[in-house]
Structure formats: structure tokens, C-alpha cells
Write an enzyme that holds these catalytic residues in place. Structure first.
Site, PDB file in Angstrom:
ATOM      1  CG  HIS A  77      -0.216   0.460   3.014  1.00 45.71           C
ATOM      2  ND1 HIS A  77      -0.382  -0.611   3.762  1.00 45.71           N
ATOM      3  CD2 HIS A  77      -0.259   1.608   2.976  1.00 45.71           C
ATOM      4  CE1 HIS A  77       0.580  -0.220   4.443  1.00 45.71           C
ATOM      5  NE2 HIS A  77       0.617   0.780   4.147  1.00 45.71           N
ATOM      6  CB  SER A 102       3.082   1.983   6.219  1.00 46.16           C
ATOM      7  OG  SER A 102       2.041   1.932   6.907  1.00 46.16           O
ATOM      8  CG  ASP A 140      -0.097  -4.095   2.936  1.00 48.59           C
ATOM      9  OD1 ASP A 140       0.023  -3.816   1.558  1.00 48.59           O
ATOM     10  OD2 ASP A 140      -0.400  -3.720   4.144  1.00 48.59           O
TER      11      ASP A 140
END
Length: 359
Positions: free
Chosen positions: A157, A300, A187
Site C-alpha cells: 500500500h 508503514s 501487503d
């Protein structure tokens, strides 16, 4: 072994021996020099005594000295390779990375082992800031360098839908990166720097050995603050976390990776509830490590690290209670609920990512 013990065997310096009585020939002369004929003509019919008597006690006295020398040498070896030996003794051979092949890298020095400062010093050079530009705007995430020529692991993402990717090293040097492979179901994504060489790399650990309560360190670029270090513990294992599968976005708030920068968080579902916004219809669920190490937008794709300096997870989601309020962004910050993809999931997926599959 008690180092204060007297190593001299009893009798090593005995003085009760008769210097003229030796019923054996010296072991330090050739047999022919002491045959019976040579000394039958000598006075007394006995061979001359050796210069010193090699008593049993003296021969034994040399053995502890040799043992001490061996221990000293062994200690020197251990001191120079503690990180490797500790990993092997704990069953954490960092060279075993599944089908993805060996990925070895940074180690924590013996003097700093088990400290946040030691982990940060060792691993920070292998953590990068990722800037992804798309039609929806720019966003910031993090990544982990796993090869010297610039392979970097991050979240899908973070780079999903990006038209251009810029990577900034801990040194401040920037590179343009290309997407090698993505796996939206996990992911995960693998990107490669253009023209890079000699980079510091991270060591991938073994997430199957992680226990609740273990100390961990998180390194990333929250809100573009490159190389930010936070610490905490692993607060839970095997959490079912659900995230958006692609950059289609939801709630009309723009593309997926856009929510990782610009003051917005990446939405996820946990326990039947949605956090940080709507995850949309295309989602994927994975087992995550839960940590209370502070994670914020931009973390992230960064690293969750154990106190041996090994990567045990890729940070992927965090909860900010005020994110549902329009314009509130990440003002509330971390509240101790962060999630990371276990590193064993990454190691099992490396071959797929390198082959450009899973996109």
C-alpha cells in the site's frame, strides 16, 4: 573451572628423590647410547643420570597451562563473533531465510547488545524513506534494504499506484526506484534502486520464535521524519488484520498509498471493526504481530526489530482514534496499537516478489 584453583599438581616440586638412583634410562637419549654393553664397563654398571628427572607430577603440571591457553583462545573467538554464536545457540540462524535465500546484514555490537541505542545504531542505515508520487498526490512510507545493490522491502500500500518512487537513505542520498514485484494479498512489495551498490543491509530474523512481552524497536519515517526510532514490546501474536488490497481506496479519500502520507492513516479492520477509514471492498487479511512501539503515518513498510538487531516484522498498520474526524489527520498519534507483518511471511514470499509475480 575455578580460576582461583591452584593448578600445580601435588608433588610437582618434590625434593625427596635420590639424585643418584635412576633405575631407568633417560627418555631423551637414543637407545644405542644406553645399551647394556656400553655401560657394563662403566663404574658401578649404571647409566649416568639425566640432567633432570621428568617426574609424572611435572608432566601433569603442563596440562592445565595448555587448557588455560585453549580457553583464552576460545574466549577470543567468542568475543569476535558473539552475534553469530548467540543466534546459532538460540536457533536463530539468520542465514536461513526460506526459499528466498540468505539475507544477512547488520549485527549489534557486543557492548551495545540488548539496548535500544545499540539496535538503532546497527539497523538504522538499512532503513529508508520512500516517497511515492501518483495522480492523487504524494505520500511517505518506509522500507528495509535487504541486498547491497538496492532491493528494498516495503508494504504494497506504500507504493501501490505510484507513478514515481524516490528513496532516501539514512545518509541523505536519494535514488529513483522501480517496482520489482508486489503481493497485495500479503501487503508486501519489493522495489529496486537504480544504480545502487554497497548499501548497508538488514538481517532477517525468525518471527516464529517471537514471544509476547519481548522488547522491540521500530524504525521508519513517520510524517517524513527519516530514521525515527521508537521502542516497546510485542503485545500480542497472530492478530487477524484486514487491509485494502489495492489503491482503489474508499470513502472517496484518494488512493491507498495517499492515506499513508499527508496526515492520513492507512485504514484497516480488526475484530469486526474498521479503523482509520473504510478499507473498501477489495481487502486481504493476514496474521500480524501486535506491538505498543509507537507507529505513525509514514512508518508503514519500516522495520520491527528484536534486541539482537534482527528484523522480525514489517510495520503495516496503526490505530489513531481521532482519524475519523475530518481534517484531524494523525494529530492523536500512536496509542499503542500497531501491527506488523511477520518476517517469515516475507521470507516465504521473496522468490515470488523477485520474479515479479503476485502483482
Amino acid at each position: 573451572m575455578d580460576m582461583t584453583e591452584n593448578l600445580r599438581p601435588s608433588g610437582a616440586h618434590s625434593t625427596d628423590q635420590e639424585p643418584t638412583s635412576y633405575p631407568y634410562a633417560s627418555p631423551y637419549a637414543s637407545p644405542s647410547a644406553y645399551d647394556g654393553t656400553a655401560y657394563n664397563s662403566a663404574a658401578g654398571g649404571y647409566p649416568p643420570p639425566p640432567a633432570y628427572a621428568p617426574t609424572t607430577g611435572r608432566r601433569k603440571a603442563k596440562r592445565p597451562v595448555a587448557l588455560l591457553a585453549a580457553v583464552a583462545i576460545a574466549a577470543g573467538v567468542i568475543g569476535g563473533g558473539t552475534a553469530t554464536l548467540v543466534g546459532q545457540l538460540n536457533g536463530q540462524d539468520s542465514a536461513a531465510t526460506g526459499s528466498g535465500g540468505a539475507v544477512n546484514g547488520t549485527t549489534v555490537s557486543q557492548s551495545s547488545k540488548g539496548t535500544v541505542a545499540g539496535v538503532a545504531e546497527a539497523v538504522s542505515p538499512a532503513i529508508v524513506e520512500i516517497g511515492a508520487a501518483s495522480s492523487a498526490g504524494k505520500s511517505t512510507g518506509s522500507g528495509v534494504v535487504i541486498t547491497e545493490d538496492g532491493e528494498i522491502v516495503t508494504n504494497n500500500h506504500v507504493i501501490s499506484g505510484a507513478q514515481q518512487i524516490q528513496v532516501t537513505l539514512s545518509t541523505g542520498k536519494t535514488y529513483t526506484a522501480d517496482v520489482v514485484g508486489t503481493d497485495p494479498d500479503k501487503d508486501l512489495a519489493l522495489i529496486k534502486l537504480q544504480g545502487a551498490s554497497g548499501l548497508k543491509t538488514a538481517t532477517l530474523g525468525d518471527s516464529s520464535k517471537v514471544k509476547v512481552g519481548e522488547e522491540v524497536v521500530a524504525i521508519g519515517s513517520p510524517e517524513g521524519l527519516t530514521g525515527t526510532v521508537t521502542s516497546g514490546i510485542v503485545s500480542a501474536l497472530d492478530r487477524d488484520v484486514t487491509v485494502a488490497k489495492d489503491d482503489s481506496g474508499s470513502s472517496g479519500q484518494g488512493q491507498g498509498q495517499g492515506r499513508q502520507g499527508g496526515g492520513q492513516e492507512w485504514p484497516f479492520e480488526f475484530g469486526g471493526q474498521q479503523f482509520n477509514g473504510d478499507t473498501g471492498e477489495e481487502t486481504t487479511t493476514y496474521k500480524a504481530l501486535q506491538t505498543d512501539a509507537s507507529l505513525n503515518p509514514g512508518n508503514s513498510g519500516g522495520a520491527l526489530i528484536n534486541m539482537d538487531g534482527e528484523i522480525i516484522g514489517i510495520n503495516s498498520a496503526m490505530y489513531a482514534p481521532s482519524s475519523s474526524a475530518a481534517g484531524s489527520g494523525s494529530s492523536a498519534g500512536s496509542v499503542g496499537l500497531g501491527f506488523a507483518i511477520p518476517v517469515n511471511t516475507l521470507k516465504a514470499d521473496l522468490d515470488t516478489l523477485r520474479a515479479g509475480n503476485g502483482s
